[in-house]
Structures are given as structure tokens and as C-alpha cells.
Motif scaffolding. Structure first.
Motif, mmCIF file in Angstrom:
data_model
loop_
_atom_site.group_PDB
_atom_site.id
_atom_site.type_symbol
_atom_site.label_atom_id
_atom_site.label_comp_id
_atom_site.label_asym_id
_atom_site.label_seq_id
_atom_site.Cartn_x
_atom_site.Cartn_y
_atom_site.Cartn_z
ATOM 1 N N PHE A 92 5.727 18.987 3.206
ATOM 2 C CA PHE A 92 7.184 18.981 2.942
ATOM 3 C C PHE A 92 7.635 17.605 3.118
ATOM 4 O O PHE A 92 6.999 16.539 3.492
ATOM 5 C CB PHE A 92 7.670 19.688 4.271
ATOM 6 N N TYR A 93 8.851 17.381 2.852
ATOM 7 C CA TYR A 93 9.349 15.927 2.528
ATOM 8 C C TYR A 93 9.447 15.235 3.930
ATOM 9 O O TYR A 93 9.762 15.758 4.749
ATOM 10 C CB TYR A 93 10.982 16.021 1.862
ATOM 11 N N PRO A 94 8.789 13.954 3.759
ATOM 12 C CA PRO A 94 8.668 12.883 4.800
ATOM 13 C C PRO A 94 9.875 12.334 5.199
ATOM 14 O O PRO A 94 10.491 11.290 4.782
ATOM 15 C CB PRO A 94 7.440 12.098 4.509
ATOM 16 N N GLU A 95 10.945 12.987 5.773
ATOM 17 C CA GLU A 95 12.280 12.387 6.292
ATOM 18 C C GLU A 95 12.238 11.038 6.906
ATOM 19 O O GLU A 95 13.247 10.281 6.481
ATOM 20 C CB GLU A 95 12.934 13.389 7.061
ATOM 21 N N GLU A 96 11.208 10.646 7.409
ATOM 22 C CA GLU A 96 11.218 9.314 7.995
ATOM 23 C C GLU A 96 10.711 8.333 7.309
ATOM 24 O O GLU A 96 11.004 7.252 7.744
ATOM 25 C CB GLU A 96 10.201 9.478 9.458
ATOM 26 N N THR A 97 10.439 8.497 6.299
ATOM 27 C CA THR A 97 9.932 7.621 5.385
ATOM 28 C C THR A 97 10.916 6.762 4.568
ATOM 29 O O THR A 97 11.754 7.416 3.752
ATOM 30 C CB THR A 97 8.577 7.934 4.462
ATOM 31 N N LYS A 98 10.868 5.462 4.593
ATOM 32 C CA LYS A 98 11.809 4.605 3.779
ATOM 33 C C LYS A 98 11.654 4.826 2.272
ATOM 34 O O LYS A 98 12.905 5.267 1.393
ATOM 35 C CB LYS A 98 12.005 3.477 4.129
ATOM 36 N N LYS A 99 10.444 4.703 1.572
ATOM 37 C CA LYS A 99 10.426 4.466 0.099
ATOM 38 C C LYS A 99 9.361 5.822 -0.155
ATOM 39 O O LYS A 99 8.450 5.841 0.243
ATOM 40 C CB LYS A 99 9.792 3.514 -0.518
ATOM 41 N N VAL A 100 9.814 6.736 -0.983
ATOM 42 C CA VAL A 100 9.070 7.866 -1.184
ATOM 43 C C VAL A 100 9.215 8.046 -2.604
ATOM 44 O O VAL A 100 10.112 8.023 -3.334
ATOM 45 C CB VAL A 100 9.844 9.301 -0.714
ATOM 46 N N ILE A 101 7.900 8.263 -3.532
ATOM 47 C CA ILE A 101 7.739 8.275 -4.674
ATOM 48 C C ILE A 101 7.366 9.921 -4.808
ATOM 49 O O ILE A 101 6.408 10.186 -4.747
ATOM 50 C CB ILE A 101 6.882 7.550 -5.510
ATOM 51 N N PHE A 102 8.286 10.639 -5.697
ATOM 52 C CA PHE A 102 7.968 11.760 -6.070
ATOM 53 C C PHE A 102 6.650 11.836 -7.176
ATOM 54 O O PHE A 102 6.789 11.309 -8.134
ATOM 55 C CB PHE A 102 8.960 12.765 -6.453
ATOM 56 N N VAL A 134 4.753 2.830 1.279
ATOM 57 C CA VAL A 134 5.167 3.582 0.555
ATOM 58 C C VAL A 134 4.568 4.959 0.614
ATOM 59 O O VAL A 134 3.309 5.001 0.971
ATOM 60 C CB VAL A 134 5.113 3.403 -1.147
ATOM 61 N N LYS A 135 5.426 6.157 0.548
ATOM 62 C CA LYS A 135 4.878 7.621 0.644
ATOM 63 C C LYS A 135 4.684 8.096 -0.682
ATOM 64 O O LYS A 135 5.529 8.145 -1.299
ATOM 65 C CB LYS A 135 5.425 8.400 1.539
ATOM 66 N N ILE A 136 3.665 8.435 -1.404
ATOM 67 C CA ILE A 136 3.615 9.241 -2.569
ATOM 68 C C ILE A 136 3.472 10.666 -2.184
ATOM 69 O O ILE A 136 2.784 11.315 -1.283
ATOM 70 C CB ILE A 136 2.077 8.981 -3.191
ATOM 71 N N TYR A 137 4.571 11.619 -2.667
ATOM 72 C CA TYR A 137 4.859 12.676 -2.066
ATOM 73 C C TYR A 137 4.789 13.760 -3.183
ATOM 74 O O TYR A 137 5.290 13.651 -4.184
ATOM 75 C CB TYR A 137 6.485 12.442 -1.757
ATOM 76 N N LYS A 138 3.859 14.621 -2.527
ATOM 77 C CA LYS A 138 3.564 15.673 -3.664
ATOM 78 C C LYS A 138 4.004 17.098 -3.099
ATOM 79 O O LYS A 138 3.583 17.606 -2.122
ATOM 80 C CB LYS A 138 1.961 15.777 -3.790
ATOM 81 N N PRO A 139 5.165 17.489 -3.699
ATOM 82 C CA PRO A 139 5.889 18.521 -3.242
ATOM 83 C C PRO A 139 5.115 19.781 -3.115
ATOM 84 O O PRO A 139 5.485 20.745 -2.205
ATOM 85 C CB PRO A 139 7.039 18.880 -4.082
ATOM 86 N N TYR A 140 4.148 19.983 -3.994
ATOM 87 C CA TYR A 140 3.395 21.347 -3.991
ATOM 88 C C TYR A 140 2.326 21.365 -2.787
ATOM 89 O O TYR A 140 2.001 22.569 -2.296
ATOM 90 C CB TYR A 140 2.246 21.275 -5.322
ATOM 91 N N ARG A 141 2.118 20.281 -1.815
ATOM 92 C CA ARG A 141 1.152 20.341 -0.834
ATOM 93 C C ARG A 141 1.842 19.926 0.367
ATOM 94 O O ARG A 141 1.073 20.069 1.619
ATOM 95 C CB ARG A 141 0.013 19.598 -1.420
ATOM 96 N N LYS A 148 0.833 -1.059 0.060
ATOM 97 C CA LYS A 148 -0.106 -0.002 0.049
ATOM 98 C C LYS A 148 0.824 1.225 0.029
ATOM 99 O O LYS A 148 2.037 1.337 0.653
ATOM 100 C CB LYS A 148 -0.725 -0.040 1.322
ATOM 101 N N ALA A 149 0.444 2.538 -0.676
ATOM 102 C CA ALA A 149 1.047 3.688 -0.570
ATOM 103 C C ALA A 149 -0.147 4.603 -0.115
ATOM 104 O O ALA A 149 -1.055 4.576 -0.723
ATOM 105 C CB ALA A 149 1.474 3.842 -2.110
ATOM 106 N N GLN A 150 0.469 5.753 0.730
ATOM 107 C CA GLN A 150 -0.358 6.543 1.262
ATOM 108 C C GLN A 150 0.022 7.935 0.347
ATOM 109 O O GLN A 150 0.993 8.404 0.268
ATOM 110 C CB GLN A 150 0.248 6.976 2.529
ATOM 111 N N ASP A 151 -1.362 8.667 -0.006
ATOM 112 C CA ASP A 151 -1.095 9.916 -0.862
ATOM 113 C C ASP A 151 -2.062 10.947 -0.136
ATOM 114 O O ASP A 151 -1.674 11.516 0.711
ATOM 115 C CB ASP A 151 -1.799 9.644 -2.382
#
Length: 278
Positions: A196-206, A187-194, A175-178
Motif C-alpha cells: 500500500f502507498y507509503p503516505e509518510e515518505t517524501k519521494k515516491v517512485i511508482f 527514496v521509496k520505490i513503490y510497487k502497487p501490486y505488492r 539510496k532507494a528502498q525497494d
């Protein structure tokens, strides 16, 4: 620092998700002027998924109460509006029925609880990233998952926001969290527009904002600083609107990078837009 704004709209060529329509979608550019120079940022929300609409964003921007506003202010630093060439990055293909397969990693947005088209994608795919946008509840997901052939499981890298609930324990796929803050997830789905970067997450998809183009460029710059360039990301989302801008060059096999000439033209056009004081 003085801050100005310019509102714009984009006309979708197709529905962006199962909750969205085909009417024009609103966004806003911000411009800063200070002794350090001129900076820009873009806010292109998805209110149907929980974002502030443009009116709310602008009306309360000075209060900086929401992370989206804080991140927009962060990107208004002139350093994020400089034209730079950099390393390539890899981008998954946002795959739709009838399209030619160009990438071995695809993202497929599930349209409804009977949408199993991803099971019939062309040969050559190595990773399937499903996106449900909270489409399912516990019961409808259980029925949906049972209809996925077991031999396909090894191709499914993850499913984004599988349930509208925050308890995802009954979802056996990765599962991925958006937009939905559910758990457990890998997994963290990272949206830079909304955010800040999740420093503690192992796998980050921009992920891009599916907007105008500036936000995707600034997301790329942040990817160079903090992201994994060996992974496939989702910054580029082509062919979504009649009037969107493309500032990247490359292909799915060799990777993508900003086109300096297009970027210079893009920032020149931003300069010429009519701006109002915020």
C-alpha cells in the motif's frame, strides 16, 4: 463477492535481474464478481527477491495474511478495472547495453560487482538510477563505489537496494528502498501490486511489476491519485517477454498514457480467459 483465478506464464527475453534465470515466469489474474460489477487484479511475483510464489499466494489468499494478498483484494474492486483516459506520466528508460538512448533519465540494473557499463552511457543523460537488488555486501560495495568516478556522482540520482544487509550507512550515494527494507534511504520505490502507498515518505517512485500489463495500468490509476506526475516513474518496462501486453501509448519525451482501444481489447481478452473458482 465471488473470486476466480487464471494462471499464466511469461517467457523472458533476457534476465530480469542478477538473481533471475530465463525460464518461464508464473503469474495469476484474479477476477471478482459482486453486485458492484466485475473486477480484476494481477499478481506477478519475483520469488527470488522475496515475493510469495503463485502457489503460496493462492493457497493462503483467503487468510489475507500478506500485504500482497490484501493489495490484490483491494484492486479487485470494480472501480480499478474501468477503462479510463487520464493525464500523461513520465517514465524512465530501462537501459541496456546496445540500446538507443531515448530518455534523459535512465535506470540501469547492475549485473555483477564488476559491471560498470553505466559509466559509459551515451551523452545526454541527466539522471542515472542504479538498481543493485541487494547484490553487494559491505566490502564489495566499498570496492565498487571507489571505482565510480567522482565526476559521475552528480548524475546518479540514487541506487536501489545497494546491500543485502539492512544497514546502509556506509553507502555514500543517495539510496532507494525497494525489496530490502534498508536504511537510511531518501527514496521509496513503490510497487502497487505488492504493498500500500507509503503516505509518510517524501519521494515516491511508482514502479511496475515487470509483469503482464494489468497491474501496470492499475498502478497508473493509483499514480494519478497519489503520485507526483512531474517526476519520472518506472511503470512501463518494455521488451522483457515474448508474450507481454502493452496498453500504453506515447514516448519518453512527451510522456505516456493508456491507449483506450488497447485497454478495451485487453479487458475483453481477460473476460474470455478460462476462470476457476478460488
Amino acid at each position: 463477492m465471488k473470486i476466480f483465478y487464471h494462471r499464466f506464464s511469461l517467457r523472458p527475453l533476457k534476465k530480469l535481474n542478477h538473481l533471475a534465470g530465463l525460464s518461464d515466469r508464473d503469474g495469476v489474474f484474479l477476477r471478482s464478481e459482486s453486485t458492484d460489477g466485475i473486477g480484476y487484479s494481477e499478481y506477478f511475483p519475483h520469488p527470488e527477491l522475496g515475493d510469495l510464489n503463485v502457489e503460496e499466494f493462492l493457497d493462503t489468499f483467503k487468510d489475507q495474511m500478506h500485504e500482497t494478498q490484501m493489495k490484490a483484494l483491494y484492486f479487485l474492486d470494480p472501480q480499478w478495472s474501468q477503462v479510463k483516459t487520464g493525464k500523461i506520466f513520465y517514465n524512465h528508460q530501462l537501459y541496456r547495453e546496445g540500446e538507443r538512448l531515448e530518455c534523459t533519465t535512465i535506470k540501469y540494473k547492475i549485473k555483477n560487482d564488476q559491471d560498470f557499463f553505466f559509466q559509459h552511457c551515451p551523452e545526454g543523460i541527466k539522471n542515472i538510477r542504479l538498481d543493485a537488488n541487494g547484490l553487494f555486501n559491505a566490502n564489495t560495495w566499498r570496492d565498487f563505489e571507489l571505482r565510480i568516478p567522482k565526476e559521475l556522482y552528480h548524475l546518479i540520482e540514487y541506487i536501489e537496494d545497494p546491500l543485502s544487509l539492512i544497514n546502509w550507512e556506509d553507502v555514500s550515494l543517495p539510496k532507494a528502498q525497494d525489496f530490502i527494507k534498508g536504511s537510511p534511504c531518501q527514496v521509496k520505490i513503490y510497487k502497487p501490486y505488492r504493498e500500500f502507498y507509503p503516505e509518510e515518505t517524501k519521494k515516491v517512485i511508482f514502479s511496475g511489476n515487470m509483469g503482464h500489463g494489468l497491474s501496470n495500468y492499475q498502478g497508473y490509476l493509483e499514480l494519478l491519485q497519489k503520485g507526483n506526475l512531474e517526476d519520472y516513474h518506472g511503470i512501463i518496462t518494455p521488451n522483457l517477454y515474448e508474450n507481454s501486453a502493452n496498453i500504453f501509448t506515447g514516448n519518453y519525451q512527451g510522456g505516456f498514457a493508456p491507449n483506450t482501444q488497447l485497454l478495451n481489447h485487453y479487458f475483453h481478452e481477460l473476460e474470455l480467459r478460462p476462470w476457476k473458482r478460488l
